[in-house]
Enzyme design. Structure first.
Site, PDB file in Angstrom:
ATOM      1  N   ASP A  63     -20.381 -14.142   2.322  1.00 39.53           N
ATOM      2  CA  ASP A  63     -20.535 -14.344   0.891  1.00 39.53           C
ATOM      3  C   ASP A  63     -21.436 -15.561   0.676  1.00 39.53           C
ATOM      4  O   ASP A  63     -21.562 -16.407   1.564  1.00 39.53           O
ATOM      5  CB  ASP A  63     -19.131 -14.566   0.297  1.00 39.53           C
ATOM      6  CG  ASP A  63     -19.150 -14.479  -1.212  1.00 39.53           C
ATOM      7  OD1 ASP A  63     -20.225 -14.207  -1.776  1.00 39.53           O
ATOM      8  OD2 ASP A  63     -18.088 -14.683  -1.812  1.00 39.53           O
ATOM      9  N   ASP A  87     -14.375  -5.424  -0.005  1.00 38.51           N
ATOM     10  CA  ASP A  87     -13.616  -6.479   0.660  1.00 38.51           C
ATOM     11  C   ASP A  87     -12.579  -6.958  -0.334  1.00 38.51           C
ATOM     12  O   ASP A  87     -12.782  -6.847  -1.550  1.00 38.51           O
ATOM     13  CB  ASP A  87     -14.503  -7.681   1.030  1.00 38.51           C
ATOM     14  CG  ASP A  87     -14.750  -8.586  -0.162  1.00 38.51           C
ATOM     15  OD1 ASP A  87     -15.599  -8.238  -0.996  1.00 38.51           O
ATOM     16  OD2 ASP A  87     -14.053  -9.612  -0.310  1.00 38.51           O
ATOM     17  N   CYS A  91       2.545   5.451  11.427  1.00 37.32           N
ATOM     18  CA  CYS A  91       1.570   4.353  11.491  1.00 37.32           C
ATOM     19  C   CYS A  91       1.603   3.763  12.900  1.00 37.32           C
ATOM     20  O   CYS A  91       2.672   3.496  13.451  1.00 37.32           O
ATOM     21  CB  CYS A  91       1.892   3.275  10.459  1.00 37.32           C
ATOM     22  SG  CYS A  91       0.761   1.861  10.506  1.00 37.32           S
ATOM     23  N   CYS A 139       0.496   0.861  13.913  1.00 35.07           N
ATOM     24  CA  CYS A 139       0.395  -0.602  13.978  1.00 35.07           C
ATOM     25  C   CYS A 139       1.625  -1.204  14.649  1.00 35.07           C
ATOM     26  O   CYS A 139       2.670  -0.553  14.732  1.00 35.07           O
ATOM     27  CB  CYS A 139       0.203  -1.179  12.573  1.00 35.07           C
ATOM     28  SG  CYS A 139       1.747  -1.540  11.734  1.00 35.07           S
ATOM     29  N   CYS A 155       5.018  -1.221  12.719  1.00 35.67           N
ATOM     30  CA  CYS A 155       5.722   0.051  12.551  1.00 35.67           C
ATOM     31  C   CYS A 155       6.435   0.499  13.826  1.00 35.67           C
ATOM     32  O   CYS A 155       7.064   1.561  13.848  1.00 35.67           O
ATOM     33  CB  CYS A 155       4.768   1.114  12.006  1.00 35.67           C
ATOM     34  SG  CYS A 155       4.366   0.772  10.272  1.00 35.67           S
ATOM     35  N   HIS A 191      -0.102  -4.516   9.641  1.00 32.02           N
ATOM     36  CA  HIS A 191       0.186  -3.219   9.009  1.00 32.02           C
ATOM     37  C   HIS A 191      -0.739  -2.976   7.813  1.00 32.02           C
ATOM     38  O   HIS A 191      -1.325  -1.901   7.687  1.00 32.02           O
ATOM     39  CB  HIS A 191       1.642  -3.128   8.545  1.00 32.02           C
ATOM     40  CG  HIS A 191       1.872  -1.906   7.705  1.00 32.02           C
ATOM     41  ND1 HIS A 191       2.032  -0.659   8.250  1.00 32.02           N
ATOM     42  CD2 HIS A 191       1.877  -1.744   6.358  1.00 32.02           C
ATOM     43  CE1 HIS A 191       2.144   0.232   7.262  1.00 32.02           C
ATOM     44  NE2 HIS A 191       2.058  -0.407   6.113  1.00 32.02           N
TER      45      HIS A 191
HETATM   46 ZN   LIG Z   1       2.177   0.090  10.176  1.00 33.77          ZN
END
Ligand SMILES: [Zn+2]
Length: 378
Positions: free
Chosen positions: A96, A269, A307, A309, A312, A337
């Site tokens: 930026d 973003d 999920c 991640c 999870c 997550h």
């Molecule tokens: Zn997750």
């Protein structure tokens, strides 16, 4: 200046809306669009080590000129190999320009034709940021995409203030373009104009003549009702060059991202997935979960079924416990997550655009979020 390392290939436009599938190529790799860039303000996406960040599916991240120029200073980053090497991220990085941070963080801001002067939010020291200085900082940082310095104002505002800021942003964009030297770094212009469509179109036309490698829509998501933002996008985005990437700065919520994608935006973003993750809030297809809520105390389910991640792999009850016990792993896991959730959302969006079913996809997602999330916009 010609930039042979950059290209934007537009693969497909959904037959029922303006959503686009493309590939933006940079010297540090390609980005499949539409894409979401996690925010790495201080040369780190807060809470995520680079391996974790990569595992979320993130392709490109954002760094902040204002913050990095104040601390540690762009000279330090340059000496330590540039922003990629400094933070250990090998993929594309966009920086930026500092325009939004001056608007939102700095004290005693004075905007003159030459540039902005203000006091640092860290130590109160006077700082000056001109269009040329912003270019120079970003060249030292070595990001793949540099943004031009723009004059951001609050909304709503009078047409006089909006016009003044928009015209200055155009003059500053021209100066930034003239000052830019670094090969291997693209430069994007930023369309301003508040909620005034006439000003937005004027700004778009003026910036298009400067032939930037991409265009951002800035100054939105600063407190105006979402419907008004969507309206501005609907009228402004079609005026942008079709063969260049289009980036909506700082927006936002999952529903905003889908609405803007439907109107032809390619890049996003926002701090929301990371900031909310640190505050015990998880994004799911069934709306947001506030993990501090007592109802999760012995909930054995993951945040979201399927999920991949690391959060999870644990229960909601365990994640709640981490937050209640003030353990640092809680914010880390929820950040992982949420960033994974945003990346999955974009991957699903890309598939839907390719199959001309983006609008149906959007309706289904909105229905899932709205059914459970009392805090979402009507
Ligand atoms: Zn997750």
């Amino acid at each position: 200046m010609s930039q042979p390392h950059f290209s934007f290939r537009l693969h497909h436009i959904d037959s029922k809306c303006c959503a686009r599938r493309g590939t933006f190529s940079t010297p540090h790799g390609s980005v499949e669009t539409p894409a979401f860039m996690p925010v790495g303000t201080q040369a780190t996406v807060k809470g995520l080590e680079i391996e974790m960040l990569r595992a979320t599916g993130a392709q490109m991240i954002l760094g902040n000129t204002y913050h990095l120029a104040l601390r540690p200073g762009e000279g330090v980053v340059e000496k330590l190999g540039g922003l990629h090497q400094f933070m250990g991220w090998e993929g594309p990085i966009l920086t930026d320009s500092g325009g939004f941070q001056i608007f939102s963080l700095a004290a005693n801001v004075r905007i003159a034709e030459e540039g902005a002067s203000f006091r640092s939010h860290l130590d109160g020291n006077p700082v000056e940021l001109t269009p040329e200085r912003s270019v120079q900082i970003q060249e030292s940082l070595g990001s793949d995409v540099a943004m031009v310095l723009d004059h951001v104002v609050a909304l709503p505002n009078s047409i006089e203030v909006l016009r003044d800021a928009t015209e200055r942003s155009i003059r500053w964009a021209r100066r930034a373009k003239d000052a830019h030297r670094r090969t291997g770094q693209a430069q994007f212009g930023i369309v301003q104009g508040g909620l005034d469509v006439g000003l937005r179109i004027e700004c778009t036309k003026a910036l298009s003549k400067l032939d930037f490698q991409g265009y951002a829509v800035g100054g939105l998501g600063v407190g105006e009702p979402p419907r008004e933002m969507y309206q501005v996008l609907e009228e402004t985005v079609p005026a942008l060059p079709e063969n260049k990437p289009r980036y909506l700065m700082g927006v936002g919520r999952p529903q905003d991202i889908l609405e803007a994608t439907a109107r032809g935006i390619d890049l996003f973003d926002c701090v929301l997935p990371t900031r909310n993750g640190r505050n015990a809030m998880a994004f799911t297809d069934q709306g947001t979960l506030r993990l501090r809520n007592l109802k999760y105390i012995d909930d054995p389910r993951p945040l979201e079924e399927g999920c991949a991640c690391p959060a999870c792999r644990r229960s909601r009850g365990y994640l709640r416990h981490l937050f209640m016990a003030d353990e640092m792993l809680g914010p880390i896991l929820l950040t992982a997550h949420n960033v994974t959730y945003y990346q999955r959302l974009m991957a699903e969006a890309r598939a839907a655009v390719s199959e001309n079913r983006f609008l149906e996809f959007k309706v289904a997602k909105l229905a899932g979020w709205n059914a459970a999330d009392v805090q979402s916009e009507p």
